[in-house]
Scaffold this motif. Structure first.
Motif, mmCIF file in Angstrom:
data_model
loop_
_atom_site.group_PDB
_atom_site.id
_atom_site.type_symbol
_atom_site.label_atom_id
_atom_site.label_comp_id
_atom_site.label_asym_id
_atom_site.label_seq_id
_atom_site.Cartn_x
_atom_site.Cartn_y
_atom_site.Cartn_z
ATOM 1 N N ARG A 196 0.651 -1.324 0.065
ATOM 2 C CA ARG A 196 0.088 -0.093 -0.052
ATOM 3 C C ARG A 196 0.881 1.249 0.014
ATOM 4 O O ARG A 196 0.136 2.550 -0.320
ATOM 5 C CB ARG A 196 -0.930 -0.076 1.069
ATOM 6 C CG ARG A 196 -2.199 -0.901 1.087
ATOM 7 C CD ARG A 196 -3.039 -0.945 1.864
ATOM 8 N NE ARG A 196 -4.138 -1.696 2.223
ATOM 9 C CZ ARG A 196 -5.114 -1.873 2.922
ATOM 10 N NH1 ARG A 196 -5.044 -1.323 4.009
ATOM 11 N NH2 ARG A 196 -5.870 -2.611 2.683
ATOM 12 N N SER A 197 2.033 1.211 0.446
ATOM 13 C CA SER A 197 3.152 2.117 0.370
ATOM 14 C C SER A 197 3.293 2.957 -0.832
ATOM 15 O O SER A 197 3.452 2.039 -1.824
ATOM 16 C CB SER A 197 4.185 1.867 1.196
ATOM 17 O OG SER A 197 5.275 2.923 1.060
ATOM 18 N N PRO A 198 3.155 4.291 -1.310
ATOM 19 C CA PRO A 198 3.725 4.709 -2.716
ATOM 20 C C PRO A 198 5.025 4.569 -2.904
ATOM 21 O O PRO A 198 5.658 4.438 -4.089
ATOM 22 C CB PRO A 198 3.327 6.119 -2.493
ATOM 23 C CG PRO A 198 3.291 6.513 -1.030
ATOM 24 C CD PRO A 198 2.717 5.323 -0.328
ATOM 25 N N TRP A 199 5.717 4.407 -1.783
ATOM 26 C CA TRP A 199 7.448 4.246 -2.010
ATOM 27 C C TRP A 199 7.776 3.124 -2.795
ATOM 28 O O TRP A 199 8.802 2.908 -3.594
ATOM 29 C CB TRP A 199 8.093 4.683 -0.645
ATOM 30 C CG TRP A 199 7.928 6.098 -0.261
ATOM 31 C CD1 TRP A 199 6.986 6.276 0.885
ATOM 32 C CD2 TRP A 199 8.374 6.949 -0.858
ATOM 33 N NE1 TRP A 199 7.045 7.384 1.113
ATOM 34 C CE2 TRP A 199 7.675 8.111 0.034
ATOM 35 C CE3 TRP A 199 8.955 7.604 -1.699
ATOM 36 C CZ2 TRP A 199 8.079 9.365 -0.042
ATOM 37 C CZ3 TRP A 199 9.305 8.940 -2.016
ATOM 38 C CH2 TRP A 199 8.756 9.749 -1.144
ATOM 39 N N LEU A 200 7.209 1.960 -2.688
ATOM 40 C CA LEU A 200 7.439 0.719 -3.400
ATOM 41 C C LEU A 200 7.223 1.089 -5.021
ATOM 42 O O LEU A 200 8.102 0.905 -5.676
ATOM 43 C CB LEU A 200 6.645 -0.469 -3.091
ATOM 44 C CG LEU A 200 6.512 -1.637 -3.812
ATOM 45 C CD1 LEU A 200 7.735 -2.320 -3.638
ATOM 46 C CD2 LEU A 200 5.262 -2.484 -3.621
ATOM 47 N N TYR A 201 6.194 1.807 -5.230
ATOM 48 C CA TYR A 201 5.753 1.850 -6.799
ATOM 49 C C TYR A 201 6.907 3.086 -7.247
ATOM 50 O O TYR A 201 7.301 3.021 -8.390
ATOM 51 C CB TYR A 201 4.427 2.443 -6.912
ATOM 52 C CG TYR A 201 3.586 1.300 -6.419
ATOM 53 C CD1 TYR A 201 3.505 -0.107 -7.210
ATOM 54 C CD2 TYR A 201 2.822 1.259 -5.239
ATOM 55 C CE1 TYR A 201 2.623 -1.071 -6.967
ATOM 56 C CE2 TYR A 201 2.205 0.204 -4.779
ATOM 57 C CZ TYR A 201 2.216 -0.830 -5.715
ATOM 58 O OH TYR A 201 1.290 -1.796 -5.244
ATOM 59 N N VAL A 202 7.261 4.061 -6.520
ATOM 60 C CA VAL A 202 8.019 5.212 -6.833
ATOM 61 C C VAL A 202 9.423 4.508 -7.203
ATOM 62 O O VAL A 202 10.255 4.697 -8.121
ATOM 63 C CB VAL A 202 8.276 6.105 -5.826
ATOM 64 C CG1 VAL A 202 9.476 7.172 -5.759
ATOM 65 C CG2 VAL A 202 7.094 6.992 -5.754
ATOM 66 N N SER A 203 10.111 3.638 -6.231
ATOM 67 C CA SER A 203 11.272 2.854 -6.383
ATOM 68 C C SER A 203 11.019 2.183 -7.656
ATOM 69 O O SER A 203 12.238 2.056 -8.458
ATOM 70 C CB SER A 203 11.787 2.048 -5.114
ATOM 71 O OG SER A 203 10.590 1.146 -4.965
ATOM 72 N N LEU A 204 10.288 1.236 -7.906
ATOM 73 C CA LEU A 204 10.090 0.564 -9.118
ATOM 74 C C LEU A 204 10.069 1.312 -10.508
ATOM 75 O O LEU A 204 10.791 0.880 -11.318
ATOM 76 C CB LEU A 204 8.721 -0.287 -8.945
ATOM 77 C CG LEU A 204 8.745 -1.618 -8.352
ATOM 78 C CD1 LEU A 204 7.498 -2.107 -8.322
ATOM 79 C CD2 LEU A 204 9.681 -2.425 -8.854
ATOM 80 N N MET A 205 9.483 2.527 -10.360
ATOM 81 C CA MET A 205 9.437 3.508 -11.629
ATOM 82 C C MET A 205 11.095 3.908 -11.809
ATOM 83 O O MET A 205 11.299 4.014 -12.897
ATOM 84 C CB MET A 205 8.445 4.548 -11.511
ATOM 85 C CG MET A 205 7.077 4.103 -11.320
ATOM 86 S SD MET A 205 6.597 3.076 -12.964
ATOM 87 C CE MET A 205 6.621 4.510 -14.177
ATOM 88 N N ILE A 206 11.421 4.142 -10.754
ATOM 89 C CA ILE A 206 12.981 4.862 -10.791
ATOM 90 C C ILE A 206 13.912 3.704 -11.423
ATOM 91 O O ILE A 206 14.523 3.915 -12.080
ATOM 92 C CB ILE A 206 13.223 5.374 -9.389
ATOM 93 C CG1 ILE A 206 12.680 6.610 -9.174
ATOM 94 C CG2 ILE A 206 14.885 5.622 -9.641
ATOM 95 C CD1 ILE A 206 12.845 7.310 -7.818
ATOM 96 N N GLY A 207 13.744 2.291 -10.585
ATOM 97 C CA GLY A 207 14.531 1.312 -11.062
ATOM 98 C C GLY A 207 14.430 1.170 -12.598
ATOM 99 O O GLY A 207 15.211 0.604 -13.226
ATOM 100 N N ILE A 208 13.260 1.117 -13.170
ATOM 101 C CA ILE A 208 12.993 0.704 -14.529
ATOM 102 C C ILE A 208 13.381 1.936 -15.550
ATOM 103 O O ILE A 208 14.181 1.822 -16.373
ATOM 104 C CB ILE A 208 11.546 0.532 -14.613
ATOM 105 C CG1 ILE A 208 11.112 -0.724 -13.921
ATOM 106 C CG2 ILE A 208 10.933 0.292 -16.101
ATOM 107 C CD1 ILE A 208 9.806 -1.123 -13.890
ATOM 108 N N SER A 209 13.141 3.135 -14.991
ATOM 109 C CA SER A 209 13.403 4.405 -15.934
ATOM 110 C C SER A 209 14.882 4.602 -16.127
ATOM 111 O O SER A 209 15.202 5.124 -16.891
ATOM 112 C CB SER A 209 12.547 5.651 -15.444
ATOM 113 O OG SER A 209 13.132 6.065 -14.289
#
Length: 92
Positions: free
Chosen positions: A62-75
């Motif tokens: 539920r934490s947004p930081w998981l998705y932020v880190s995934l987006m950064i790691g992919i981008s």
């Protein structure tokens, strides 16, 4: 008020179950009763660990930081690759 009465009824039901369990265990030989109690304790601890793990996983997802880190790691690798391609084309 109904919540209070429901909680009281649940407490009474828990007391009845506890008394019934105690009576059943008291009827067993002592070593067998200890084995059963140890088994119950280990099952309770295992269930608590599962519940805690599930709660931690749920809060992590539920934490947004998981998705932020995934987006950064992919981008970042994609941007580095695109930058390398454009730099190579610009130098030609």
């Amino acid at each position: 008020m109904t919540d209070h009465m429901e909680a009281r009824e649940e407490d009474e039901e828990l007391r009845r179950k506890h008394a019934r369990l105690w009576n059943d265990l008291s009827a067993l030989p002592e070593d067998q009763a200890h084995e059963w109690l140890d088994g119950f304790s280990s099952q309770i601890q295992l269930q608590q660990m599962k519940d805690q793990s599930y709660q931690y996983l749920k809060s992590t997802l539920r934490s947004p930081w998981l998705y932020v880190s995934l987006m950064i790691g992919i981008s970042i690798p994609v941007l580095l690759y695109v930058g390398y391609i454009y730099t190579s084309l610009a130098l030609e």
